[in-house]
Design an enzyme around this catalytic site. Structure first.
Site, mmCIF file in Angstrom:
data_model
loop_
_atom_site.group_PDB
_atom_site.id
_atom_site.type_symbol
_atom_site.label_atom_id
_atom_site.label_comp_id
_atom_site.label_asym_id
_atom_site.label_seq_id
_atom_site.Cartn_x
_atom_site.Cartn_y
_atom_site.Cartn_z
ATOM 1 N N THR A 49 0.823 -1.206 0.000
ATOM 2 C CA THR A 49 0.000 0.000 0.000
ATOM 3 C C THR A 49 0.860 1.261 0.000
ATOM 4 O OG1 THR A 49 -1.120 1.377 1.668
ATOM 5 C CG2 THR A 49 -0.490 -0.789 2.357
ATOM 6 N N SER A 53 -0.099 2.991 10.725
ATOM 7 C CA SER A 53 -0.917 2.040 11.506
ATOM 8 C C SER A 53 -0.186 0.705 11.559
ATOM 9 C CB SER A 53 -2.287 1.829 10.851
ATOM 10 O OG SER A 53 -2.151 0.995 9.716
ATOM 11 N N TYR A 58 -1.465 -2.019 10.638
ATOM 12 C CA TYR A 58 -1.735 -2.665 9.338
ATOM 13 C C TYR A 58 -0.685 -2.254 8.312
ATOM 14 C CZ TYR A 58 -3.413 -2.366 4.555
ATOM 15 O OH TYR A 58 -3.467 -2.397 3.193
ATOM 16 N N HIS A 59 -0.467 -0.942 8.184
ATOM 17 C CA HIS A 59 0.511 -0.492 7.180
ATOM 18 C C HIS A 59 1.899 -1.024 7.511
ATOM 19 C CE1 HIS A 59 -2.742 2.557 6.477
ATOM 20 N NE2 HIS A 59 -2.438 2.245 5.242
ATOM 21 N N LYS A 72 2.622 -4.399 6.153
ATOM 22 C CA LYS A 72 2.998 -4.376 4.730
ATOM 23 C C LYS A 72 4.468 -3.998 4.567
ATOM 24 C CE LYS A 72 -1.148 -4.922 2.802
ATOM 25 N NZ LYS A 72 -1.493 -6.034 1.929
#
Ligand SMILES: NC(=O)c1ccc[n+]([C@@H]2O[C@H](COP(=O)([O-])OP(=O)(O)OC[C@H]3O[C@@H](n4cnc5c(N)ncnc54)[C@H](O)[C@@H]3O)[C@@H](O)[C@H]2O)c1
Length: 388
Positions: free
Chosen positions: A144, A179, A181-182, A185
């Site tokens: 992302t 975050s 989540y990021h 990645k």
């Protein structure tokens, strides 16, 4: 080609699987339906109900004459992943199979750790299974743009040429994500780059912007083939949420000033970009990074565009500035390069008035199913959710 789509029950995975199948590739899907479980946990659902994947696959066969193989299982189960890859022997693996929500990952310790375990371990299993059974296959991994954060310099495509104390090198672009989540990645990217360098694997990391849109060439063929469309505070992406808020005559909820600028793309372009990456594989040993978006907008700009679209369609609506639940800059420099996919032949579907109007009208056909209780932010970056 033999294309394995990981996370093929998802918003992007299902239309991608149909796209490759429609053009004659042999396609298999892996999914463990984790997303459907997270929806239950959060008390949300897509705007239109999505049939079970088995039914979607049967309907696709009826309509196209093509089979899509379905392999139900968890990417975190390494035995399952080894078996899938050993038996299917993919030429390309398109990896969407991760927990994709920043708010979900920021709820509390449990969801933060789950997000990182699920995403990083799943990807590690795929890498090890590829090395064992298809070392020449090409991994196309969805990352992302949020991995980069909002640095005060131009964002390059994955790599940065650096000069330091008179010496030069090429390094992975420094990441400052917003975050857990990021961050998952970012860790994936580091692991994949490592395996390209050390095991001579080939991979393309697609640092994707925020996706909007409802329809692709295949999803419109039958209601059973539609893809999921989320508008809630946890899984809904910003433009999708604004369109639903406008359609029900609710104010559009802009977090803070709305100066947050990001890259965006139409779901049709996600599919185009993934196909371009698959058709033009990275070389052995190459960790290739493409920034996958077509336009940059600030959140406030998007809200204003949706207000105008609603007005063109006879609906008056307004913008509400809410206290920002996230910790992020609301006013910042943002200039991200995104030319590599265009060089490969990407023809962007831009966010024109006609595209916005068509999306708005599609959403309006579903207004009776909108849950008004799930659009205001319930998850704060700076505190755990009260009920866990
Ligand atoms: N949608 C966007 O705007 C966007 C933007 C940038 C990047 N991405 C990335 O693209 C990918 C797909 O996003 P999406 O919006 O389609 O998400 P989605 O949640 O709709 O799809 C992900 C799918 O992966 C499956 N999955 C998750 N963990 C799994 C596991 N351990 N084993 C097997 N299956 C698993 C889920 O059940 C789900 O069907 C994600 O990696 C996401 O981070 C999405």
């Amino acid at each position: 080609m033999r294309v394995l789509v990981l996370g093929g029950d998802g918003y992007l995975g299902w239309p991608t699987a149909m796209h490759f199948s429609a053009r004659g590739d042999e396609v298999a899907i892996v999914d463990n339906f984790a997303k459907r479980q997270w929806e239950l946990e959060e008390g949300i659902e897509p705007l239109a109900a999505i049939p079970p994947l088995h039914r979607r696959v049967r309907r696709w066969k009826e309509i196209s004459g093509n089979d899509i193989a379905l392999m139900v299982g968890d990417l975190c189960n390494h035995r399952f992943v080894y078996k899938v890859i050993r038996e299917f022997k993919p030429d390309a693996i398109v990896h969407y199979g991760e927990q994709p929500s920043a708010p979900y990952s920021m709820q509390d310790r449990t969801t933060a750790v789950y997000t990182q375990t699920n995403n990083i371990e799943g990807t590690m299993n795929v890498l090890f299974a590829m090395r064992a059974h298809c070392p020449d296959a090409h991994l196309v991994k969805l990352g992302t743009m949020g991995e980069y954060g909002t640095p005060n310099i131009d964002i390059e495509e994955g790599w940065l040429e650096l000069e330091h104390n008179g010496r030069k090198d090429r390094v992975l672009f420094p990441k400052r994500p917003g975050s857990f989540y990021h961050l998952s990645k970012v860790h994936d990217s580091a692991n994949i780059e490592f395996t390209c360098r050390i095991w001579d694997m080939r991979a393309t990391d697609l640092n994707q912007g925020v996706v909007y849109g409802i329809e692709t060439d295949q999803t419109v063929l039958h209601p059973d083939l539609e893809t999921s469309f989320h508008y809630d505070d946890v899984f809904g992406t910003v433009l999708n949420r604004f369109l639903v808020q406008a359609a029900i005559g609710c104010p559009l909820t802009v977090y803070g000033k709305g100066g947050q600028t990001r890259g965006f793309l139409n779901i049709k372009d996600t599919i185009q970009c993934v196909a371009l990456a698959v058709d033009n594989p990275a070389d052995r040993g190459d960790f290739r990074v493409f920034n996958q978006f077509t336009e940059q907008f600030s959140v406030l700009q998007l809200a204003e565009m949706v207000v105008a679209a609603a007005k063109r369609n006879g609906q008056d609506t307004q913008i509400d500035h809410l206290e920002n639940p996230r910790v992020e800059l609301e006013d910042h420099y943002y200039n991200a390069k995104h030319s590599k996919l265009v060089d490969l032949g990407l023809r962007p579907n831009l966010l024109t008035e006609a595209v916005l109007d068509a999306m708005y009208q599609t959403v309006c056909r579903h207004v009776d199913f909108v849950d008004r209780n799930v659009m205001n932010p319930r998850i704060q970056w700076s505190s755990e959710k009260a009920d866990r």
